[in-house]
Design a protein around this motif. Structure first.
Motif, PDB file in Angstrom:
ATOM      1  N   THR A 529       0.823  -1.210   0.000  1.00 53.47           N
ATOM      2  CA  THR A 529       0.000   0.000   0.000  1.00 53.47           C
ATOM      3  C   THR A 529       0.858   1.262   0.000  1.00 53.47           C
ATOM      4  O   THR A 529       0.327   2.371  -0.076  1.00 53.47           O
ATOM      5  N   MET A 530       2.167   1.111   0.100  1.00 55.91           N
ATOM      6  CA  MET A 530       3.126   2.189  -0.135  1.00 55.91           C
ATOM      7  C   MET A 530       4.163   1.671  -1.119  1.00 55.91           C
ATOM      8  O   MET A 530       5.068   0.920  -0.751  1.00 55.91           O
ATOM      9  N   PRO A 531       4.043   2.020  -2.403  1.00 56.82           N
ATOM     10  CA  PRO A 531       5.005   1.526  -3.391  1.00 56.82           C
ATOM     11  C   PRO A 531       6.389   2.128  -3.181  1.00 56.82           C
ATOM     12  O   PRO A 531       6.569   3.085  -2.427  1.00 56.82           O
ATOM     13  N   GLY A 532       7.369   1.564  -3.878  1.00 54.24           N
ATOM     14  CA  GLY A 532       8.720   2.110  -3.877  1.00 54.24           C
ATOM     15  C   GLY A 532       9.057   2.704  -5.229  1.00 54.24           C
ATOM     16  O   GLY A 532       8.384   2.448  -6.225  1.00 54.24           O
ATOM     17  N   LEU A 533      10.094   3.507  -5.267  1.00 49.18           N
ATOM     18  CA  LEU A 533      10.551   4.086  -6.529  1.00 49.18           C
ATOM     19  C   LEU A 533      11.402   3.077  -7.296  1.00 49.18           C
ATOM     20  O   LEU A 533      12.066   2.234  -6.686  1.00 49.18           O
ATOM     21  N   PRO A 534      11.404   3.157  -8.625  1.00 49.00           N
ATOM     22  CA  PRO A 534      12.242   2.248  -9.419  1.00 49.00           C
ATOM     23  C   PRO A 534      13.713   2.673  -9.374  1.00 49.00           C
ATOM     24  O   PRO A 534      14.061   3.705  -8.778  1.00 49.00           O
ATOM     25  N   LYS A 535      14.566   1.888 -10.005  1.00 46.91           N
ATOM     26  CA  LYS A 535      16.004   2.172 -10.005  1.00 46.91           C
ATOM     27  C   LYS A 535      16.291   3.545 -10.589  1.00 46.91           C
ATOM     28  O   LYS A 535      17.147   4.288 -10.090  1.00 46.91           O
ATOM     29  N   LYS A 536      15.586   3.911 -11.661  1.00 51.31           N
ATOM     30  CA  LYS A 536      15.729   5.245 -12.252  1.00 51.31           C
ATOM     31  C   LYS A 536      14.365   5.909 -12.277  1.00 51.31           C
ATOM     32  O   LYS A 536      13.618   5.782 -13.249  1.00 51.31           O
ATOM     33  N   PRO A 537      13.993   6.615 -11.231  1.00 51.14           N
ATOM     34  CA  PRO A 537      12.680   7.274 -11.201  1.00 51.14           C
ATOM     35  C   PRO A 537      12.536   8.302 -12.310  1.00 51.14           C
ATOM     36  O   PRO A 537      13.505   8.952 -12.724  1.00 51.14           O
ATOM     37  N   ALA A 538      11.321   8.462 -12.800  1.00 52.42           N
ATOM     38  CA  ALA A 538      11.042   9.465 -13.827  1.00 52.42           C
ATOM     39  C   ALA A 538      11.422  10.860 -13.356  1.00 52.42           C
ATOM     40  O   ALA A 538      11.785  11.725 -14.152  1.00 52.42           O
ATOM     41  N   ALA A 539      11.376  11.075 -12.043  1.00 50.35           N
ATOM     42  CA  ALA A 539      11.699  12.389 -11.483  1.00 50.35           C
ATOM     43  C   ALA A 539      13.105  12.848 -11.855  1.00 50.35           C
ATOM     44  O   ALA A 539      13.357  14.049 -11.979  1.00 50.35           O
ATOM     45  N   LEU A 540      14.034  11.909 -12.065  1.00 46.93           N
ATOM     46  CA  LEU A 540      15.412  12.279 -12.369  1.00 46.93           C
ATOM     47  C   LEU A 540      15.571  12.877 -13.757  1.00 46.93           C
ATOM     48  O   LEU A 540      16.609  13.457 -14.077  1.00 46.93           O
ATOM     49  N   SER A 541      14.540  12.738 -14.592  1.00 50.74           N
ATOM     50  CA  SER A 541      14.584  13.320 -15.939  1.00 50.74           C
ATOM     51  C   SER A 541      13.770  14.605 -16.036  1.00 50.74           C
ATOM     52  O   SER A 541      13.607  15.155 -17.120  1.00 50.74           O
ATOM     53  N   MET A 542      13.255  15.080 -14.913  1.00 49.66           N
ATOM     54  CA  MET A 542      12.393  16.259 -14.915  1.00 49.66           C
ATOM     55  C   MET A 542      13.170  17.506 -14.505  1.00 49.66           C
ATOM     56  O   MET A 542      14.120  17.446 -13.727  1.00 49.66           O
ATOM     57  N   ASP A 543      12.726  18.628 -15.054  1.00 49.08           N
ATOM     58  CA  ASP A 543      13.358  19.906 -14.719  1.00 49.08           C
ATOM     59  C   ASP A 543      12.376  21.008 -15.099  1.00 49.08           C
ATOM     60  O   ASP A 543      11.250  20.732 -15.538  1.00 49.08           O
ATOM     61  N   VAL A 544      12.824  22.246 -14.947  1.00 48.70           N
ATOM     62  CA  VAL A 544      12.003  23.394 -15.297  1.00 48.70           C
ATOM     63  C   VAL A 544      12.909  24.467 -15.888  1.00 48.70           C
ATOM     64  O   VAL A 544      14.048  24.639 -15.451  1.00 48.70           O
ATOM     65  N   THR A 545      12.431  25.143 -16.923  1.00 45.99           N
ATOM     66  CA  THR A 545      13.219  26.203 -17.549  1.00 45.99           C
ATOM     67  C   THR A 545      13.170  27.466 -16.693  1.00 45.99           C
ATOM     68  O   THR A 545      12.368  27.579 -15.759  1.00 45.99           O
ATOM     69  N   ALA A 546      14.015  28.429 -17.065  1.00 43.59           N
ATOM     70  CA  ALA A 546      14.079  29.688 -16.320  1.00 43.59           C
ATOM     71  C   ALA A 546      12.760  30.442 -16.350  1.00 43.59           C
ATOM     72  O   ALA A 546      12.446  31.207 -15.427  1.00 43.59           O
ATOM     73  N   ASP A 547      11.968  30.236 -17.422  1.00 38.99           N
ATOM     74  CA  ASP A 547      10.670  30.916 -17.515  1.00 38.99           C
ATOM     75  C   ASP A 547       9.513  30.053 -17.034  1.00 38.99           C
ATOM     76  O   ASP A 547       8.347  30.369 -17.254  1.00 38.99           O
ATOM     77  N   GLY A 548       9.819  28.929 -16.348  1.00 44.41           N
ATOM     78  CA  GLY A 548       8.785  28.163 -15.673  1.00 44.41           C
ATOM     79  C   GLY A 548       8.146  27.046 -16.453  1.00 44.41           C
ATOM     80  O   GLY A 548       7.161  26.462 -15.995  1.00 44.41           O
TER      81      GLY A 548
END
Length: 554
Positions: A529-548
């Motif tokens: 009921t509480m999953p774990g993150l994978p070896k390479k979470p999608a979050a590691l490929s996320m970012d935001v530009t200077a203009d948001g």
């Protein structure tokens, strides 16, 4: 440059939400605006209708890591029906940050069949899931405060079943110890976290029909047991009013739009392999009030989401699907036929044929409910003509309506053939029936699901589950519907048994009563009921530009 869901969404023309609302027949007085492109609906302000819209349920074969595109087909089908001049709305679940930041991705469709604004919906949206997190954890704090303040209800700290939640995958929080540090820091005890979308409050919000019903359901939730093993509820704590107050805005369904301007109501998001996997009942009924046809989905395959849609949501909502679409892909059929993910690009007609046993079982399941399904064969760029022809020929031989869909690439235009088949089914009467009766025993309900829906041989209860069943019967709770917590990857409770396994036995390791939601959760296998993150979470490929602007969000 290759198209991504995010780049397509960023380039799409998004209409002011007031314009979408006006076309859907929603007055400005019935809206609470969240900027220019999102709004909450005050359903009490909607005009009453004499006839509610028909429901099209989109489900799928057992999912694989290759992806099936169920949400994409759901959105594309709605847009296709709109192109055919039908009055239509789509109703979807809200994405959880756990899968978004983990590995599954979002829940707004894909390509040219998406719901907008995609970035907002996949991240914090209108704050509904955060409100559920707050309500859940407020209750947890009130429980521990009660223990600290003389514990007049005689709650046994060892038998508290209510957990804290967080809307992110975090395996390290599954088991924790709280209250350390001396008498002023509370009562030390073992605790744990679930993911927010596994909270009973999420299920309660998605099955409540009014604020009054929401409050009553919250009051009925069991949080633990006394030293004498008597159940303790939220009503005993007197906390239902505060929880309802925290949830009153989150309870209102959210209005957004598809790329093609079809009204979309996105609300609620219980996990389908833990909870019942459907968007809120109030959202579906709101969509039915606004449109002649409502296209909605249920999580994962027909063995999970669709079964729970029928036995839990339909039963409580007093309606049933008027048509059902089963999504399949060549890639997923290959995996069910024994092909590994890294070999999917190679043509393999034999593997497609072997994998169709999984699709056949899901067709059989929907037919048992008295509905003739339509198959959406969701096309991917690497599918060969021979592989596609093999599936189309099989469906024709079996007398199953099937349409090749290309909604990711073409939007609604790529779903016209599917929409025409669905319209034909909507014109035919269904012979809908539940597979088990409310008055059936717990054992009969369980065996019906395992044998008729999963195709298994039998079911067995662990020693822990057997003791829990005795308690459930003593409290008179055993007559509730069953919500199976099972792996989505297999019809069995073993993820690696793909295709159509036979002769297997499902083992129930634990039974958790959810009196507010009104069902019994039966845990199988290693479902967490509480999953774990994978070896390479999608979050590691996320970012935001200077203009948001977002980067890497699918």
């Amino acid at each position: 440059m290759a198209f991504t869901d995010l780049s397509i969404a960023s380039e799409a023309t998004i209409l002011p939400i007031l314009e979408i609302a006006e076309k859907a027949g929603i007055s400005k007085d019935a809206l609470e605006l969240y900027g220019n492109f999102k709004a909450k609906i005050n359903v009490d302000q909607l005009r009453p209708v004499q006839k509610m819209g028909q429901v099209v349920l989109v489900t799928a074969i057992s999912p694989t890591p290759a992806g099936e595109g169920k949400s994409t087909v759901t959105v594309g089908l709605a847009d296709a029906l709109k192109q055919l001049k039908e009055s239509v709305a789509v109703a979807l679940r809200e994405p959880s940050l756990g899968p978004v930041m983990g590995m599954k991705g979002g829940a707004t469709g894909g390509g040219f069949a998406q719901v907008l604004p995609m970035e907002d919906i996949n991240l914090h949206f209108t704050g509904d899931i955060h409100a559920i997190t707050s309500a859940n954890n407020a209750l947890a704090a009130l429980i521990d405060n009660h223990l600290h303040q003389k514990n007049v209800l005689h709650i046994d700290p060892r038998r508290i079943t209510w957990k804290r939640v967080l809307d992110i995958n975090d395996r390290s929080l599954r088991q924790v110890t709280i209250g350390l540090g001396g008498p002023g820091q509370g009562i030390p005890r073992q605790d744990g976290f679930d993911i927010t979308v596994a909270s009973e409050i999420m299920a309660v919000l998605c099955l409540a029909t009014s604020l009054a019903d929401l409050k009553e359901r919250l009051a009925q939730m069991v949080i633990g047991y006394t030293y004498d093993k008597a159940p303790v509820t939220v009503r005993d704590l007197g906390a239902e009013g505060a929880l309802t107050l925290l949830l009153k805005e989150a309870f209102k369904p959210n209005l957004v739009q598809t790329i093609e301007g079809t009204p979309a109501i996105v609300h609620g998001g219980p996990f389908a392999n833990i909870a019942h996997g459907c968007n809120s009942l109030i959202a579906t009924n709101t969509a039915r009030q606004l449109a002649d046809i409502v296209v909605t989905e249920a999580g994962f395959g027909a063995d999970l989401g669709a079964e729970k849609f029928m036995h839990i949501k339909s039963r409580k909502g007093g309606f049933n699907p008027d048509a059902v679409v089963i999504v399949a892909t060549i890639r997923a059929l290959k995996m069910h036929g024994g092909v590994t993910k890294d070999s999917l690009s190679a043509e393999n007609v034999d593997a497609v044929g072997h994998g169709m046993v999984n699709l056949a079982k899901h067709v059989d399941t929907i037919r048992q409910f008295g509905i003739e399904p339509v198959i959406a064969l969701n096309r991917f760029s690497g599918d060969s003509d021979e592989e596609l022809s093999n599936v189309l020929a099989w469906a024709k031989k079996e007398g199953i309506a099937i349409a090749l869909t290309e909604v990711w690439e073409k939007g609604g235009k790529g779903g016209i053939a599917l929409a025409k088949l669905v319209k034909q089914e909507l014109q035919r009467p269904t012979n809908f029936n539940f597979l088990y009766k409310e008055e059936d025993s717990f054992e009969e309900k369980l065996r019906t699901i395992v044998q008729k829906v999963y195709g298994g041989a039998d079911v067995q209860l662990s020693d822990v589950a057997q003791k829990q069943l005795v308690e459930l019967k003593n409290f008179g709770w055993d007559s509730l519907p069953i919500c199976m917590a099972k792996t989505q990857y297999s019809l069995s409770d073993q993820p690696k048994l793909m295709g159509r396994p036979e002769g297997f036995t499902i083992t129930i390791r634990e039974i958790i009563p959810k009196l507010g939601a009104g069902f019994l959760v039966c845990l199988t296998g290693d479902i967490m009921t509480m999953p774990g993150l994978p070896k390479k979470p999608a979050a590691l490929s996320m970012d935001v530009t200077a203009d948001g602007n977002a980067i890497g969000l699918f």
